[in-house]
Design a protein around this motif. Structure first.
Motif, PDB file in Angstrom:
ATOM      1  N   VAL A   9       0.853  -1.175   0.000  1.00 45.11           N
ATOM      2  CA  VAL A   9       0.000   0.000   0.000  1.00 45.11           C
ATOM      3  C   VAL A   9       0.892   1.229   0.000  1.00 45.11           C
ATOM      4  O   VAL A   9       1.764   1.375   0.856  1.00 45.11           O
ATOM      5  N   ALA A  10       0.695   2.076  -0.957  1.00 46.95           N
ATOM      6  CA  ALA A  10       1.465   3.303  -0.999  1.00 46.95           C
ATOM      7  C   ALA A  10       0.695   4.402  -0.282  1.00 46.95           C
ATOM      8  O   ALA A  10      -0.364   4.162   0.278  1.00 46.95           O
ATOM      9  N   ASN A  11       1.241   5.575  -0.281  1.00 50.53           N
ATOM     10  CA  ASN A  11       0.598   6.684   0.410  1.00 50.53           C
ATOM     11  C   ASN A  11      -0.818   6.899  -0.078  1.00 50.53           C
ATOM     12  O   ASN A  11      -1.075   6.887  -1.259  1.00 50.53           O
ATOM     13  N   ASP A  12      -1.690   7.099   0.858  1.00 55.65           N
ATOM     14  CA  ASP A  12      -3.064   7.419   0.500  1.00 55.65           C
ATOM     15  C   ASP A  12      -3.452   8.614   1.336  1.00 55.65           C
ATOM     16  O   ASP A  12      -4.358   8.569   2.138  1.00 55.65           O
ATOM     17  N   VAL A  13      -2.697   9.663   1.204  1.00 58.03           N
ATOM     18  CA  VAL A  13      -2.924  10.852   2.016  1.00 58.03           C
ATOM     19  C   VAL A  13      -3.035  12.054   1.085  1.00 58.03           C
ATOM     20  O   VAL A  13      -2.539  12.026  -0.026  1.00 58.03           O
ATOM     21  N   PRO A  14      -3.720  13.076   1.557  1.00 55.50           N
ATOM     22  CA  PRO A  14      -3.838  14.258   0.714  1.00 55.50           C
ATOM     23  C   PRO A  14      -2.454  14.745   0.296  1.00 55.50           C
ATOM     24  O   PRO A  14      -1.507  14.705   1.069  1.00 55.50           O
ATOM     25  N   ARG A  15      -2.351  15.214  -0.959  1.00 51.58           N
ATOM     26  CA  ARG A  15      -1.033  15.550  -1.464  1.00 51.58           C
ATOM     27  C   ARG A  15      -0.506  16.853  -0.883  1.00 51.58           C
ATOM     28  O   ARG A  15       0.681  17.110  -0.904  1.00 51.58           O
ATOM     29  N   VAL A  16      -1.392  17.703  -0.373  1.00 44.65           N
ATOM     30  CA  VAL A  16      -0.911  18.964   0.174  1.00 44.65           C
ATOM     31  C   VAL A  16      -0.069  18.680   1.410  1.00 44.65           C
ATOM     32  O   VAL A  16      -0.492  17.986   2.318  1.00 44.65           O
ATOM     33  N   ASN A  17       1.125  19.181   1.409  1.00 45.98           N
ATOM     34  CA  ASN A  17       2.062  18.870   2.482  1.00 45.98           C
ATOM     35  C   ASN A  17       2.040  19.956   3.529  1.00 45.98           C
ATOM     36  O   ASN A  17       2.297  21.114   3.265  1.00 45.98           O
ATOM     37  N   ARG A  18       1.713  19.554   4.770  1.00 49.76           N
ATOM     38  CA  ARG A  18       1.602  20.535   5.831  1.00 49.76           C
ATOM     39  C   ARG A  18       2.889  21.310   6.042  1.00 49.76           C
ATOM     40  O   ARG A  18       2.914  22.499   6.236  1.00 49.76           O
ATOM     41  N   ARG A  19       4.012  20.554   5.998  1.00 48.69           N
ATOM     42  CA  ARG A  19       5.262  21.212   6.329  1.00 48.69           C
ATOM     43  C   ARG A  19       5.605  22.270   5.293  1.00 48.69           C
ATOM     44  O   ARG A  19       6.054  23.360   5.620  1.00 48.69           O
ATOM     45  N   SER A  20       5.385  21.949   3.997  1.00 48.49           N
ATOM     46  CA  SER A  20       5.738  22.937   2.987  1.00 48.49           C
ATOM     47  C   SER A  20       4.831  24.155   3.116  1.00 48.49           C
ATOM     48  O   SER A  20       5.268  25.284   2.927  1.00 48.49           O
ATOM     49  N   LEU A  21       3.584  23.916   3.488  1.00 48.43           N
ATOM     50  CA  LEU A  21       2.675  25.056   3.684  1.00 48.43           C
ATOM     51  C   LEU A  21       3.156  25.903   4.849  1.00 48.43           C
ATOM     52  O   LEU A  21       3.229  27.128   4.761  1.00 48.43           O
ATOM     53  N   LEU A  22       3.491  25.211   5.943  1.00 44.43           N
ATOM     54  CA  LEU A  22       3.896  25.925   7.147  1.00 44.43           C
ATOM     55  C   LEU A  22       5.173  26.716   6.891  1.00 44.43           C
ATOM     56  O   LEU A  22       5.269  27.904   7.170  1.00 44.43           O
ATOM     57  N   PHE A 208      -3.506   3.080   6.972  1.00 47.40           N
ATOM     58  CA  PHE A 208      -2.746   2.761   5.761  1.00 47.40           C
ATOM     59  C   PHE A 208      -2.866   1.317   5.322  1.00 47.40           C
ATOM     60  O   PHE A 208      -2.457   0.983   4.225  1.00 47.40           O
ATOM     61  N   LEU A 209      -3.365   0.461   6.181  1.00 46.19           N
ATOM     62  CA  LEU A 209      -3.514  -0.941   5.802  1.00 46.19           C
ATOM     63  C   LEU A 209      -4.832  -1.478   6.319  1.00 46.19           C
ATOM     64  O   LEU A 209      -5.396  -0.965   7.272  1.00 46.19           O
ATOM     65  N   ASP A 210      -5.288  -2.533   5.686  1.00 51.30           N
ATOM     66  CA  ASP A 210      -6.518  -3.183   6.084  1.00 51.30           C
ATOM     67  C   ASP A 210      -6.231  -4.024   7.326  1.00 51.30           C
ATOM     68  O   ASP A 210      -5.920  -5.196   7.245  1.00 51.30           O
ATOM     69  N   THR A 211      -6.286  -3.374   8.490  1.00 50.41           N
ATOM     70  CA  THR A 211      -5.952  -4.048   9.742  1.00 50.41           C
ATOM     71  C   THR A 211      -6.769  -3.433  10.863  1.00 50.41           C
ATOM     72  O   THR A 211      -7.230  -2.290  10.758  1.00 50.41           O
ATOM     73  N   GLU A 212      -6.980  -4.175  11.933  1.00 50.39           N
ATOM     74  CA  GLU A 212      -7.687  -3.615  13.086  1.00 50.39           C
ATOM     75  C   GLU A 212      -6.772  -2.747  13.943  1.00 50.39           C
ATOM     76  O   GLU A 212      -7.228  -1.938  14.734  1.00 50.39           O
ATOM     77  N   CYS A 213      -5.471  -2.940  13.808  1.00 51.21           N
ATOM     78  CA  CYS A 213      -4.479  -2.224  14.606  1.00 51.21           C
ATOM     79  C   CYS A 213      -4.646  -0.709  14.462  1.00 51.21           C
ATOM     80  O   CYS A 213      -4.835  -0.240  13.346  1.00 51.21           O
ATOM     81  N   PRO A 214      -4.590   0.085  15.496  1.00 55.24           N
ATOM     82  CA  PRO A 214      -4.219  -0.240  16.875  1.00 55.24           C
ATOM     83  C   PRO A 214      -5.422  -0.559  17.764  1.00 55.24           C
ATOM     84  O   PRO A 214      -5.364  -0.316  18.975  1.00 55.24           O
ATOM     85  N   GLY A 215      -6.484  -1.128  17.213  1.00 54.55           N
ATOM     86  CA  GLY A 215      -7.674  -1.439  18.002  1.00 54.55           C
ATOM     87  C   GLY A 215      -8.649  -0.276  17.978  1.00 54.55           C
ATOM     88  O   GLY A 215      -8.241   0.886  17.945  1.00 54.55           O
TER      89      GLY A 215
END
Ligand code: ZN
Length: 376
Positions: A9-22, A208-215
């Motif tokens: 599974v690769a990144n599945d997050v919004p592409r806007v990067n908080r750090r670059s914005l900040l 990021f993964l199909d898992t129950e973790c961390p509960g």
């Protein structure tokens, strides 16, 4: 352990990067050091943030690790922190000896999986002891302003960009002890400071993964963790936690979202007809799914159920009812794909196009963020 290798599974997050914005915003203001925000650019010579002291972290040598069986290489910089639970017993032995024994056991479990060392970078025991996991994790922290960490094995697809913390226990319904929670907050705050991350960069494994973790219980506490970490960092206005909005489906609902939910319920092992109509049979399947996941079994599909996850991660090469759900959504959004349950190149290209249109990483992996947009 909840750190089993899963589908890539690769990144599945919004592409806007908080750090670059900040950093961009601060740069525009002519602000060099950003200590007031509790976030420093790693490596900045004048990094002003020294507010969070390094917590006591028992090194591999201290708890009696065996040497790694291969070369532990460094990578970085990390983009996020992933919270795990060990899915082991909720012990009431809160001693240091028990903590060190846990660390040794985890390393043995991970050797048994063929890994070269403990998969996670850090471990927090129920007694509140913080320990190095993979060798070189303390070294990676440097003097407290760093960009490197040892490449671990705790979340397929995220290992080169994330630091993993294993929390001893099973948190489907129970919660960590207060000592463990305090240690986790301290560790996360220090890691944020050392690696120029923000509280919003803290995620759960299941993001990021199909898992129950961390509960379910600990996952539900992650907004509190981000808030507590923000407070430790001195961030007066903690950034909003990652949020996704999900539709609520219940008996009487109909349409492509219901068809998709029915496919996903079938994917989870329930048998029911996919007809786009939420009747008693669908409700029974939802209740069964919720009971299996330790959720309130009300038969209503809301955020907790979607993220349990009913909305299973899909990627190219898979063939399943979950993929039929993806294809059903794509069709409703105007992408003409065949609902055949096969995630081939046509479906991948439609997913990428959809992701691009919604400011998501166009990686063709349908994880929680993409699912939420598909179901919107
Ligand atoms: Zn995990």
């Amino acid at each position: 352990m909840s750190v089993s290798p899963g589908p890539a599974v690769a990144n599945d997050v919004p592409r806007v990067n908080r750090r670059s914005l900040l950093v961009g915003a601060l740069g525009a203001l002519g602000v060099g050091a950003v200590g007031a925000l509790g976030v420093a650019k790693a490596g900045a010579a004048n990094a002003a943030v020294t507010g969070v002291a390094r917590p006591t972290i028992a090194s591999c040598g201290t708890w009696g690790a065996q040497p790694a069986t291969g070369t532990v290489s460094m990578t970085g910089p990390p983009q996020k922190i992933l919270v795990h639970h060990t899915a082991s017993a909720n012990t009431t032995d809160y001693s240091q000896a028990a903590a060190y024994a846990l660390a040794r056991n985890i390393q043995q479990w991970h050797f048994a999986r063929g890994w070269i060392d403990s998969g996670q970078q850090f471990t927090v025991s129920r007694g509140g002891y913080t320990m190095e996991g993979r060798h070189r994790s303390i070294e990676g922290l440097g003097s407290g302003s760093s960009t490197v960490f040892p490449l671990g094995a705790h979340c397929t697809g995220q290992n080169s960009t994330s630091i993993g913390i294993e929390n001893e226990g099973t948190y489907t319904t129970a919660l960590p002890t207060s000592a463990q929670w305090t240690a986790l907050v301290d560790l996360c705050a220090y890691l944020c400071q050392a690696y120029a991350l923000g509280p919003e960069d803290i995620y759960g494994h299941r993001d990021f993964l199909d898992t129950e973790c961390p509960g379910n219980a600990l996952y539900a506490r992650l907004p509190q963790l981000r808030s507590d970490v923000a407070a430790r960092l001195g961030t007066s206005n903690p950034p909003p936690a990652p949020t996704r909005s999900w539709p609520t489906l219940q008996q009487g609902s109909s349409g492509f979202r219901v068809s998709t939910a029915q496919y996903l319920l079938r994917h989870s092992g329930r048998s029911l007809t996919v007809d786009g109509s939420f009747g008693p049979g669908t409700k029974t399947a939802v209740v069964s799914f919720q009971q299996a996941k330790g959720l309130g079994a009300d038969g209503v599909i809301g955020r907790a159920t979607w993220e349990a996850p009913l909305a299973a991660t899909c990627s190219q090469g898979q063939a399943s009812d979950a993929v039929r759900g993806v294809q059903t959504c794509l069709n409703s959004k105007g992408y003409a794909v065949t609902v055949d349950g096969v995630f081939g190149s046509g479906t991948a290209s439609a997913v990428k196009s959809f992701q691009t249109a919604h400011s998501l990483d166009a990686d063709a992996v349908v994880g929680p963020n993409t699912w939420a947009k598909l179901l919107a």
